[in-house]
Write a protein that holds these residues in place. Structure first.
Motif, PDB file in Angstrom:
ATOM      1  N   GLN A  27      84.712  -3.107 -19.746  1.00 41.87           N
ATOM      2  CA  GLN A  27      85.738  -2.120 -19.359  1.00 41.87           C
ATOM      3  C   GLN A  27      85.142  -0.722 -19.262  1.00 41.87           C
ATOM      4  OE1 GLN A  27      88.755  -3.466 -22.404  1.00 41.87           O
ATOM      5  NE2 GLN A  27      89.702  -1.582 -21.657  1.00 41.87           N
ATOM      6  N   LEU A  28      84.323  -0.391 -20.265  1.00 40.85           N
ATOM      7  CA  LEU A  28      83.689   0.929 -20.274  1.00 40.85           C
ATOM      8  C   LEU A  28      82.735   1.062 -19.090  1.00 40.85           C
ATOM      9  CD1 LEU A  28      83.201   3.667 -21.705  1.00 40.85           C
ATOM     10  CD2 LEU A  28      81.419   2.550 -23.056  1.00 40.85           C
ATOM     11  N   ARG A  29      81.991  -0.021 -18.806  1.00 38.42           N
ATOM     12  CA  ARG A  29      81.056  -0.005 -17.677  1.00 38.42           C
ATOM     13  C   ARG A  29      81.814   0.257 -16.372  1.00 38.42           C
ATOM     14  NH1 ARG A  29      78.223  -5.016 -18.063  1.00 38.42           N
ATOM     15  NH2 ARG A  29      79.981  -5.941 -17.026  1.00 38.42           N
ATOM     16  N   GLU A  30      82.950  -0.397 -16.235  1.00 37.52           N
ATOM     17  CA  GLU A  30      83.756  -0.223 -15.022  1.00 37.52           C
ATOM     18  C   GLU A  30      84.239   1.226 -14.876  1.00 37.52           C
ATOM     19  OE1 GLU A  30      87.730  -2.304 -13.465  1.00 37.52           O
ATOM     20  OE2 GLU A  30      86.348  -3.657 -14.496  1.00 37.52           O
ATOM     21  N   GLU A  31      84.690   1.794 -15.991  1.00 38.82           N
ATOM     22  CA  GLU A  31      85.173   3.191 -15.956  1.00 38.82           C
ATOM     23  C   GLU A  31      84.046   4.141 -15.543  1.00 38.82           C
ATOM     24  OE1 GLU A  31      87.944   4.694 -16.072  1.00 38.82           O
ATOM     25  OE2 GLU A  31      89.201   2.996 -16.650  1.00 38.82           O
ATOM     26  N   LEU A  32      82.872   3.950 -16.144  1.00 33.62           N
ATOM     27  CA  LEU A  32      81.745   4.846 -15.829  1.00 33.62           C
ATOM     28  C   LEU A  32      81.255   4.608 -14.400  1.00 33.62           C
ATOM     29  CD1 LEU A  32      79.861   4.717 -19.255  1.00 33.62           C
ATOM     30  CD2 LEU A  32      81.119   6.654 -18.319  1.00 33.62           C
ATOM     31  N   ASN A  33      81.288   3.348 -13.960  1.00 27.93           N
ATOM     32  CA  ASN A  33      80.902   3.042 -12.573  1.00 27.93           C
ATOM     33  C   ASN A  33      81.824   3.760 -11.593  1.00 27.93           C
ATOM     34  OD1 ASN A  33      78.774   1.432 -13.244  1.00 27.93           O
ATOM     35  ND2 ASN A  33      79.816  -0.505 -12.877  1.00 27.93           N
ATOM     36  N   LYS A  34      83.115   3.767 -11.912  1.00 26.15           N
ATOM     37  CA  LYS A  34      84.097   4.421 -11.028  1.00 26.15           C
ATOM     38  C   LYS A  34      83.791   5.916 -10.913  1.00 26.15           C
ATOM     39  CE  LYS A  34      88.087   2.202 -12.427  1.00 26.15           C
ATOM     40  NZ  LYS A  34      89.446   2.321 -12.957  1.00 26.15           N
ATOM     41  N   ILE A  35      83.429   6.514 -12.056  1.00 30.96           N
ATOM     42  CA  ILE A  35      83.146   7.958 -12.071  1.00 30.96           C
ATOM     43  C   ILE A  35      81.914   8.266 -11.220  1.00 30.96           C
ATOM     44  CG2 ILE A  35      82.459   9.894 -13.564  1.00 30.96           C
ATOM     45  CD1 ILE A  35      84.174   8.531 -15.779  1.00 30.96           C
ATOM     46  N   THR A  36      80.840   7.500 -11.436  1.00 35.84           N
ATOM     47  CA  THR A  36      79.608   7.784 -10.678  1.00 35.84           C
ATOM     48  C   THR A  36      79.765   7.384  -9.198  1.00 35.84           C
ATOM     49  OG1 THR A  36      78.632   5.717 -11.476  1.00 35.84           O
ATOM     50  CG2 THR A  36      78.023   7.701 -12.645  1.00 35.84           C
ATOM     51  N   ALA A  37      80.587   6.369  -8.935  1.00 31.50           N
ATOM     52  CA  ALA A  37      80.827   5.978  -7.536  1.00 31.50           C
ATOM     53  C   ALA A  37      81.541   7.108  -6.782  1.00 31.50           C
ATOM     54  CB  ALA A  37      81.647   4.699  -7.480  1.00 31.50           C
ATOM     55  N   GLY A  38      82.229   7.969  -7.530  1.00 31.22           N
ATOM     56  CA  GLY A  38      82.905   9.126  -6.923  1.00 31.22           C
ATOM     57  C   GLY A  38      81.995  10.342  -6.868  1.00 31.22           C
ATOM     58  N   ASP A  39      80.680  10.107  -6.974  1.00 35.94           N
ATOM     59  CA  ASP A  39      79.674  11.180  -6.908  1.00 35.94           C
ATOM     60  C   ASP A  39      79.794  12.193  -8.045  1.00 35.94           C
ATOM     61  OD1 ASP A  39      78.276  10.195  -4.798  1.00 35.94           O
ATOM     62  OD2 ASP A  39      79.332  11.391  -3.290  1.00 35.94           O
ATOM     63  N   ASN A  40      80.280  11.756  -9.186  1.00 40.80           N
ATOM     64  CA  ASN A  40      80.315  12.622 -10.372  1.00 40.80           C
ATOM     65  C   ASN A  40      79.240  12.136 -11.326  1.00 40.80           C
ATOM     66  OD1 ASN A  40      82.850  14.158  -9.783  1.00 40.80           O
ATOM     67  ND2 ASN A  40      83.690  12.087  -9.820  1.00 40.80           N
ATOM     68  N   TYR A  41      78.255  12.986 -11.552  1.00 43.11           N
ATOM     69  CA  TYR A  41      77.127  12.570 -12.390  1.00 43.11           C
ATOM     70  C   TYR A  41      76.962  13.452 -13.625  1.00 43.11           C
ATOM     71  CZ  TYR A  41      76.179  10.010  -8.132  1.00 43.11           C
ATOM     72  OH  TYR A  41      76.303   9.196  -7.043  1.00 43.11           O
ATOM     73  N   LYS A  42      77.870  14.417 -13.771  1.00 45.30           N
ATOM     74  CA  LYS A  42      77.846  15.247 -14.982  1.00 45.30           C
ATOM     75  C   LYS A  42      79.026  14.794 -15.836  1.00 45.30           C
ATOM     76  CE  LYS A  42      75.496  18.976 -12.670  1.00 45.30           C
ATOM     77  NZ  LYS A  42      75.610  20.229 -11.922  1.00 45.30           N
ATOM     78  N   ILE A  43      78.680  14.081 -16.886  1.00 40.50           N
ATOM     79  CA  ILE A  43      79.730  13.430 -17.683  1.00 40.50           C
ATOM     80  C   ILE A  43      79.576  13.776 -19.163  1.00 40.50           C
ATOM     81  CG2 ILE A  43      80.748  11.198 -18.324  1.00 40.50           C
ATOM     82  CD1 ILE A  43      79.452  10.007 -15.782  1.00 40.50           C
ATOM     83  N   VAL A  44      80.710  14.134 -19.771  1.00 43.26           N
ATOM     84  CA  VAL A  44      80.738  14.342 -21.222  1.00 43.26           C
ATOM     85  C   VAL A  44      81.563  13.205 -21.812  1.00 43.26           C
ATOM     86  CG1 VAL A  44      81.595  15.785 -23.107  1.00 43.26           C
ATOM     87  CG2 VAL A  44      80.586  16.864 -21.088  1.00 43.26           C
ATOM     88  N   MET A  45      80.974  12.480 -22.768  1.00 44.62           N
ATOM     89  CA  MET A  45      81.750  11.450 -23.437  1.00 44.62           C
ATOM     90  C   MET A  45      82.165  11.957 -24.810  1.00 44.62           C
ATOM     91  SD  MET A  45      80.997   7.471 -24.072  1.00 44.62           S
ATOM     92  CE  MET A  45      81.066   7.145 -22.359  1.00 44.62           C
ATOM     93  N   ASP A  46      83.486  12.090 -24.980  1.00 45.26           N
ATOM     94  CA  ASP A  46      84.031  12.544 -26.261  1.00 45.26           C
ATOM     95  C   ASP A  46      84.208  11.310 -27.145  1.00 45.26           C
ATOM     96  OD1 ASP A  46      85.528  13.372 -28.392  1.00 45.26           O
ATOM     97  OD2 ASP A  46      87.142  14.289 -27.214  1.00 45.26           O
ATOM     98  N   CYS A  47      83.397  11.228 -28.204  1.00 45.55           N
ATOM     99  CA  CYS A  47      83.379  10.037 -29.057  1.00 45.55           C
ATOM    100  C   CYS A  47      84.152  10.234 -30.360  1.00 45.55           C
ATOM    101  CB  CYS A  47      81.931   9.649 -29.376  1.00 45.55           C
ATOM    102  SG  CYS A  47      80.936   9.345 -27.916  1.00 45.55           S
ATOM    103  N   ASN A  48      84.927  11.291 -30.426  1.00 40.25           N
ATOM    104  CA  ASN A  48      85.648  11.631 -31.649  1.00 40.25           C
ATOM    105  C   ASN A  48      86.467  10.460 -32.208  1.00 40.25           C
ATOM    106  OD1 ASN A  48      86.820  13.256 -33.657  1.00 40.25           O
ATOM    107  ND2 ASN A  48      88.560  13.701 -32.340  1.00 40.25           N
ATOM    108  N   LYS A  49      87.073   9.675 -31.292  1.00 35.91           N
ATOM    109  CA  LYS A  49      87.922   8.557 -31.753  1.00 35.91           C
ATOM    110  C   LYS A  49      87.246   7.202 -31.574  1.00 35.91           C
ATOM    111  CE  LYS A  49      92.180  11.073 -31.014  1.00 35.91           C
ATOM    112  NZ  LYS A  49      93.112  11.462 -29.962  1.00 35.91           N
ATOM    113  N   LEU A  50      85.934   7.247 -31.366  1.00 31.58           N
ATOM    114  CA  LEU A  50      85.190   5.993 -31.235  1.00 31.58           C
ATOM    115  C   LEU A  50      84.977   5.410 -32.635  1.00 31.58           C
ATOM    116  CD1 LEU A  50      83.540   4.117 -29.307  1.00 31.58           C
ATOM    117  CD2 LEU A  50      81.568   5.569 -29.757  1.00 31.58           C
TER     118      LEU A  50
END
Lengths: 111, 139
Positions: A27-50
């Motif tokens: 699921q996480l892979r799919e979400e990140l794939n969607k983001i990069t497929a939209g030409d967004n390569y600057k990503i902050v992952m907020d892990c506070n609730k991980l």
């Protein structure tokens, strides 16, 4: 595991909560794939609730980082990683592949 | 010894994790120990599904535990293809970003998180993984 994707001016913020294991990593892979497929390569992952991440989830992050850093077009950075999780990421050598930020605001400001 | 058998699929991870977490609390392990145990159990289960069974829903995973005086002994059995991972160094993540070759991280964590780790062959085929998590000794 749940994710919330928030597009910001200079980057995309991804809030991840719950457990990322072999069951939920796709699921996480799919979400990140969607983001990069939209030409967004600057990503902050907020892990506070991980709560947990297994090696399956870690490989998802490493692969996403690989896509983001290609052609110097961006980077995936990690913010507010809980101590127990930071300790295992550190053990695996994640400090060589990812920048860690104590706060999400600081991580967003990095871009 | 308490036992459960669950289908070898990733949705069983939660059941297995809860089974051993309950045992770890009974054994008096700290929350930190329990977290480390969960990491090892998750990786071990994923390895069984990926390597012994070669995919999901190919066989069952038998889990059992025994509370011992200084901690918790757990066992995971499968009925798949024998595999015996060796203790490994942490994989080079930076190298992976060049080669794209994954793997090794799970076994590395199992050895790092648990005090005793023994991969052996099950007497009736398949694999047996025995692990011990010992209680932290107060300074």
């Amino acid at each position: 595991m749940q994710t919330k994707v928030i597009p910001l001016k200079r980057c995309v913020l991804v809030e991840v909560s719950g457990r990322v294991d072999s069951d939920t990593a796709p699921q996480l892979r799919e979400e990140l794939n969607k983001i990069t497929a939209g030409d967004n390569y600057k990503i902050v992952m907020d892990c506070n609730k991980l709560e947990f991440i297994s090696s399956a989830g870690m490989w998802v992050l490493v692969n996403a980082q690989k896509r983001c850093k290609r052609f110097n077009r961006g980077e995936l950075v990690l913010a507010e990683v809980p101590k127990r999780i930071f300790d295992i990421l550190d053990l695996a050598g994640f400090d060589e592949v990812f920048k860690f930020f104590e706060s999400t605001a600081e991580a967003v400001g990095n871009f | 010894m308490k036992k459960i058998s669950v289908p070898g699929c990733f949705s069983s991870l939660e059941t297995i994790r809860e089974f051993f977490t309950h045992a770890a609390r009974q054994a008096g392990l700290t929350e930190n120990d329990i977290f480390e145990l969960q990491v090892a159990v998750d990786e071990a289960t994923a390895n069984i599904i990926d390597h012994a069974y070669g995919g999901e829903n190919k066989g069952e995973i038998d889990c059992c535990y025994e509370i011992i005086p200084d901690g918790l002994k757990i066992e995971l059995r499968d009925h798949g293809i024998p595999f015996k991972p060796k203790e490994v160094k942490p994989p080079e993540l930076l190298n992976h970003t060049l080669t794209g070759k994954e793997g090794g991280l799970g076994v590395f964590f199992i050895y790092q998180m648990m005090d005793d780790v023994c991969f052996s062959l099950n007497e009736d085929g398949g694999n047996l993984l025995s692990m011990i998590k010992r209680k932290e000794i107060a300074d």
